[in-house]
Enzyme design. Structure first.
Site, short mmCIF file in Angstrom:
data_model
loop_
_atom_site.label_atom_id
_atom_site.label_comp_id
_atom_site.label_asym_id
_atom_site.label_seq_id
_atom_site.Cartn_x
_atom_site.Cartn_y
_atom_site.Cartn_z
N LYS A 113 0.82 -1.21 0.00
CA LYS A 113 0.00 0.00 0.00
C LYS A 113 0.86 1.27 0.00
O LYS A 113 0.51 2.24 -0.66
CB LYS A 113 -0.97 0.00 1.20
CG LYS A 113 -2.08 -1.06 1.04
CD LYS A 113 -3.20 -0.88 2.04
CE LYS A 113 -4.34 -1.86 1.72
NZ LYS A 113 -5.47 -1.78 2.62
N LYS A 194 -4.28 -9.21 -5.45
CA LYS A 194 -5.60 -9.54 -4.90
C LYS A 194 -6.67 -8.54 -5.35
O LYS A 194 -6.35 -7.39 -5.64
CB LYS A 194 -5.54 -9.63 -3.37
CG LYS A 194 -5.61 -8.31 -2.65
CD LYS A 194 -5.79 -8.53 -1.16
CE LYS A 194 -5.96 -7.20 -0.47
NZ LYS A 194 -7.19 -7.04 0.26
N LYS A 197 -11.05 -3.37 -2.99
CA LYS A 197 -12.18 -2.46 -3.20
C LYS A 197 -11.75 -1.08 -3.67
O LYS A 197 -12.53 -0.36 -4.25
CB LYS A 197 -13.06 -2.39 -1.94
CG LYS A 197 -12.39 -1.86 -0.70
CD LYS A 197 -13.43 -1.73 0.39
CE LYS A 197 -13.23 -2.74 1.50
NZ LYS A 197 -11.99 -2.58 2.29
N1 AQP Z 1 -9.27 -10.36 -2.48
C1 AQP Z 1 -9.67 -10.88 -1.35
N2 AQP Z 1 -9.95 -12.20 -1.27
C2 AQP Z 1 -10.39 -12.76 -0.11
N3 AQP Z 1 -10.58 -12.03 1.03
C3 AQP Z 1 -10.32 -10.72 0.98
N4 AQP Z 1 -10.42 -9.74 1.89
C4 AQP Z 1 -10.06 -8.56 1.35
N5 AQP Z 1 -9.71 -8.74 0.08
C5 AQP Z 1 -9.87 -10.07 -0.19
C6 AQP Z 1 -10.85 -9.96 3.27
O1 AQP Z 1 -11.90 -9.05 3.57
C7 AQP Z 1 -11.77 -8.65 4.93
C8 AQP Z 1 -11.77 -7.16 5.03
O2 AQP Z 1 -10.65 -6.60 4.39
P1 AQP Z 1 -10.46 -5.03 4.48
O3 AQP Z 1 -11.41 -4.35 3.62
O4 AQP Z 1 -10.51 -4.61 5.89
O5 AQP Z 1 -9.01 -4.76 4.07
P2 AQP Z 1 -8.21 -5.09 2.81
O6 AQP Z 1 -7.74 -6.50 2.91
O7 AQP Z 1 -7.17 -4.05 2.72
O8 AQP Z 1 -9.23 -4.99 1.61
P3 AQP Z 1 -9.11 -4.13 0.34
O9 AQP Z 1 -10.33 -4.34 -0.45
O10 AQP Z 1 -7.82 -4.38 -0.36
O11 AQP Z 1 -9.18 -2.69 0.92
P4 AQP Z 1 -8.60 -1.39 0.34
O12 AQP Z 1 -8.80 -1.47 -1.15
O13 AQP Z 1 -9.39 -0.32 0.97
O14 AQP Z 1 -7.17 -1.38 0.71
C9 AQP Z 1 -10.51 -9.28 5.48
O15 AQP Z 1 -10.85 -10.45 6.20
C10 AQP Z 1 -9.74 -9.62 4.25
O16 AQP Z 1 -8.88 -10.72 4.47
#
Ligand code: AQP
Length: 333
Positions: A113, A194, A197
């Protein structure tokens, strides 16, 4: 006998998407039967990257509406916003002071990030200590997360043990629960990264609010490879796109990846994409339809959040008071 405790959360840093659903939410729904669950929207984590305040507020309501639409029962679980329980930030600071620079520097999520930021906020670096506080405040037994959170969970366990060794028994050492399938859904456009969002490419991510046509379009455009072989090969980067589509099908239908692969003998990538789109549409449609109606009643969402916050604060305060005493802070009289 008291049920074991679960804590988990999602950042309202964007619209929730298929990876959040398959990696986290879907399992939360199943786990709520046998566990005492706290499901949080971790808005303090969301601000580790720049957020538009109006959007953050809207995404927080949307996140709660998705939790409910996915089938999480507010009468059986504690649903709340992290910023509504100030104990998270307080314990977060105390744990930050017991976390080593080297531990945080090793975090792969921080590396990924921060590489995309011009100015890196300190909160992005210390975020895993706050996440440890989220979990440890509730004497959590089990934390259901996707694969990407495993490293952060290991830090939470290390911090629990470190604090217990230094100050006596304060925290339960939590276990991590990673689902056997769906733990890592990959980007549809760059399948070695991965699904996220906040991905700037809208075709990379299937949002839970996407309409049927939008989902079909995104899956039809999903990146595969120049070959033609439909295989499930998680260790082969060349096959990451095809493997991802099989994983998505497996996570939704519960079928084994090998069984899905066998059903495509003699077929082409086009067939795989069309079928995956149909399976995703059927999975998301009921969630989306319920979600919209729930989002229209902000008054009810506020009431659920208020009840959740009250219950969470009460529990969190019990742990926090013990920690403050152990650290040597003078009690407020
Ligand atoms: N791609 C993924 N596949 C499976 N599980 C996922 N999780 C996130 N992405 C995937 C799971 O969703 C939960 C919440 O994650 P989060 O939103 O708190 O944080 P993150 O992992 O940083 O998700 P993003 O979408 O990548 O967020 P942004 O884009 O805002 O940085 C967790 O249980 C995570 O494992």
């Amino acid at each position: 006998m008291a049920k074991p405790i679960i804590f988990s959360g999602i950042q309202p840093s964007g619209r929730l998407m298929l990876g959040n659903y398959l990696g986290a939410l879907k399992n939360w729904v199943n786990l709520q039967k046998d566990y005492d669950c706290l499901y949080c929207l971790v808005d303090l984590h969301a601000i580790t990257l720049p957020q538009d305040p109006k959007e953050l507020r809207e995404r927080s309501y949307e996140g709660l509406a998705v939790y409910l639409a996915a089938g999480i029962d507010p009468a059986k679980n504690i649903l709340f916003l992290q910023s509504h329980a100030p104990q998270h930030a307080e314990l977060g600071w105390m744990l930050t002071c017991h976390t080593y620079m080297g531990e945080l520097s090793r975090m792969t999520q921080y590396k990924d990030k921060s590489a995309k930021q011009k100015n890196i906020g300190v909160g992005l670096f210390t975020y895993p200590s706050l996440m440890a506080a989220d979990i440890l405040l509730y004497q959590t037994n089990l934390v259901p997360v996707g694969q990407d959170q495993k490293q952060h969970l290991e830090l939470a366990r290390d911090l629990a043990q470190r604090m217990n060794n230094l100050y006596g028994p304060l925290f339960k050492v939590p276990e991590v629960y990673i689902p056997p399938v769906g733990a890592k859904i990959m980007s549809l456009q760059a399948p070695t990264a991965k699904m996220s969002k906040s991905d700037p490419d809208p075709n990379a991510t299937v949002f839970l609010s996407d309409g049927d046509k939008e989902i079909e379009k995104k899956l039809k455009r999903a990146v595969t490879d120049s070959g033609s072989e439909i295989v499930f090969a998680p260790d082969d980067e060349e096959k990451a796109g095809v493997t991802n589509l099989i994983s998505i099908q497996a996570a939704i239908t519960g079928r084994k990846p090998d069984e899905i692969v066998a059903s495509y003998a003699g077929k082409q990538y086009g067939h795989l994409k069309v079928d995956t789109a149909e399976i995703v549409v059927q999975c998301i449609k009921p969630v989306r339809e319920k979600y919209q109606a729930l989002l229209d009643d902000k008054g009810e969402l506020d009431r659920i959040l208020a009840r959740g916050a009250e219950a969470a604060r009460e529990r969190a305060e019990t742990t926090l008071a013990k920690v403050k005493d152990a650290l040597g802070f003078v009690a407020r009289h």
